[in-house]
Scaffold this motif. Structure first.
Motif, PDB file in Angstrom:
ATOM      1  N   UNK A   1      -1.045  -7.785   0.953  1.00 40.01           N
ATOM      2  CA  UNK A   1      -0.115  -6.985   0.418  1.00 40.01           C
ATOM      3  C   UNK A   1      -0.604  -5.490   0.649  1.00 40.01           C
ATOM      4  N   UNK A   2      -1.781  -5.175   0.394  1.00 40.04           N
ATOM      5  CA  UNK A   2      -2.535  -3.843   0.467  1.00 40.04           C
ATOM      6  C   UNK A   2      -2.442  -3.578   1.881  1.00 40.04           C
ATOM      7  N   UNK A   3      -2.678  -4.355   2.866  1.00 37.14           N
ATOM      8  CA  UNK A   3      -2.428  -4.076   4.281  1.00 37.14           C
ATOM      9  C   UNK A   3      -0.909  -3.946   4.786  1.00 37.14           C
ATOM     10  N   UNK A   4      -0.219  -4.495   4.142  1.00 34.68           N
ATOM     11  CA  UNK A   4       1.309  -4.103   4.428  1.00 34.68           C
ATOM     12  C   UNK A   4       1.613  -2.640   3.786  1.00 34.68           C
ATOM     13  N   UNK A   5       1.315  -2.724   2.784  1.00 32.35           N
ATOM     14  CA  UNK A   5       1.623  -1.368   2.090  1.00 32.35           C
ATOM     15  C   UNK A   5       1.121  -0.127   3.050  1.00 32.35           C
ATOM     16  N   UNK A   6      -0.189  -0.071   3.439  1.00 37.52           N
ATOM     17  CA  UNK A   6      -1.026   0.958   3.988  1.00 37.52           C
ATOM     18  C   UNK A   6      -0.245   0.906   5.502  1.00 37.52           C
ATOM     19  N   UNK A   7      -0.128  -0.198   6.130  1.00 33.18           N
ATOM     20  CA  UNK A   7       0.513   0.044   7.624  1.00 33.18           C
ATOM     21  C   UNK A   7       2.020   0.573   7.774  1.00 33.18           C
ATOM     22  N   UNK A   8       2.646   0.200   6.379  1.00 32.15           N
ATOM     23  CA  UNK A   8       4.071   0.524   6.136  1.00 32.15           C
ATOM     24  C   UNK A   8       3.907   2.064   6.208  1.00 32.15           C
TER      25      UNK A   8
END
Lengths: 219, 220
Positions: free
Chosen positions: A50-57
């Motif tokens: 979840x954190x990775x998706x948020x950051x990359x997005x």
């Protein structure tokens, strides 16, 4: 001759809006940075993803696109925001994503032996983070946080395009009403620079406070 | 309102037209930034304190103020003193100057990171200053800079939507005009987001490659 006092007042009103956006946006960004940054270091794969998706997005698209999306597309999903709310949300989420990488990097930069010592002392995971890791990681984060806050301040200019009456918007109003271009734009450039300098001075002060008592611990 | 695929196909050619301008502005802006940054970095190293101080302050000033306002400044103020620029040229100059100040820092760090001993060795082997730069310093300074420069290149690409504010018909502006004429915001705005996200995710993969290739010199 144009009476400038009224127009300067208008720009100063805009400066207040800009400051409000910067402060509120930074607060949200700080929360998101710690939530997502620590989330990326979580034990649980779901939280990490979840954190990775948020950051990359949020790092993959610009603040401008995000702001327009929040302001123009979310209403169709039934979520209508005022320009101020949209601005704070977009700025906070965007800069928070950059901050998250800073948090992660700083936490990981704290030496292995510190973690091992915590395990040896039987500290809980929370105690370890709160009393050992974060106090050492914080001074590492502060300089970059300062830069991020300045990026956020610069990002606030974009909200003028969704009709929020910030400094840039007011400068455009003054330009339209007086026909003079140099004075409004030069004034706000100087004001932005003063604000950015204030942020970096404040950050240096915070850094001195945060490093107090850490002499000899840091390499 | 629902997502409508036929509308998406209908507006796609217009958006791709905009994407072309976006990419053009990015590439031209990057060239200006690379050259302007080099000039700044060299001027910053000048032995004349007045020159290096002024340049340093100028760079700090540009980095401390929003690109949008700088674009307005170039686009609206310069015509008053007789310099008329087309929107795209004004945008490219704005991007170039703004990111040039960032590139200058990268150059400076890259040059400063070459150990002093290399300069001394060049002097000891009787190389001229020019030869020292070309054969000793730059070959060591440039590779570590590449990932950082590429990073700013991607950042600049993401900032190009700001050019729509000075009427450049790039991706964002095309999307806005489509949205305003059809009263449908979901598809154009989302597509702009998707375009930027996809291109920058691809560039991030490229960036990782560059990092692996060039930045491993000082790996601890």
């Amino acid at each position: 001759m144009i009476d400038w006092s009224g127009y300067i007042g208008l720009i100063l009103q805009g400066a207040l809006v800009t400051m409000e956006l910067t402060v509120l946006g930074s607060a949200l960004a700080l929360i998101m940075a710690f939530a997502a940054g620590l989330g990326r270091l979580s034990r649980f794969a779901v939280v990490r993803t979840l954190a990775t998706v948020y950051i990359e997005f949020f790092r993959g698209t610009s603040i401008f696109v995000q702001l327009f999306w929040v302001y123009f597309v979310l209403p169709f999903a039934g979520l209508t925001l005022t320009p101020m709310q949209a601005g704070v949300l977009a700025l906070g989420l965007n800069v928070g994503a950059y901050g998250a990488e800073v948090v992660r990097g700083a936490v990981r930069a704290v030496g292995r032996e510190q973690r091992e010592a915590c395990v040896a002392l039987n500290l809980s995971r929370y105690q370890r983070m709160r009393h050992v890791i974060l106090p050492q990681a914080l001074p590492l984060m502060l300089p970059t946080f300062g830069n991020n806050a300045i990026e956020l301040l610069k990002g606030t200019a974009v909200v003028s395009l969704i009709s929020l009456t910030d400094m840039t918007f007011q400068a455009q109003v003054v330009r339209a009403q007086t026909g003079n271009t140099l004075i409004p734009f030069a004034t706000i450039l100087v004001l932005y620079f003063v604000m950015a300098s204030a942020i970096s001075a404040g950050m240096r002060w915070l850094e001195r406070r945060a490093t107090r008592g850490l002499d000899g611990v840091r390499a | 309102m629902e997502w409508d695929w036929t509308f998406v196909w209908q507006i796609l050619p217009t958006l791709l037209q905009g994407l072309k301008i976006t990419i053009l502005a990015t590439v031209l802006g990057a060239l200006v930034a690379a050259v302007f940054g080099l000039v700044l970095a060299i001027a910053r190293r000048s032995r004349n304190a007045a020159v290096s101080r002024t340049v340093g302050f100028f760079a700090d000033f540009i980095r401390g103020t929003p690109l949008l306002v700088q674009l307005y400044f170039i686009f609206y103020v310069l015509p008053d003193i007789g310099i008329r620029l087309s929107p795209l040229v004004a945008g490219v100059i704005g991007l170039g100057i703004h990111y040039g100040t960032y590139a200058a820092e990268v150059y400076r760090a890259g040059i400063d990171n070459v150990p002093r001993g290399q300069w001394e060795a060049a002097r000891a082997t009787n190389l001229s200053t020019r030869q020292a730069w070309i054969h000793v310093i730059l070959p060591q300074a440039i590779p570590p800079m590449i990932p950082a420069l590429a990073n700013y290149f991607i950042a600049m690409f993401k900032e190009t939507p700001l050019l729509s504010a000075i009427t450049v018909l790039e991706l964002m502006n095309q999307a806005k005009s489509v949205a305003n004429s059809s009263y449908r915001y979901i598809e154009p705005m989302t597509l702009v987001g998707v375009f930027f996200l996809v291109i920058s995710l691809i560039s991030v993969v490229g960036l990782r490659f560059l990092e692996n290739r060039y930045a491993r010199v000082d790996e601890r």
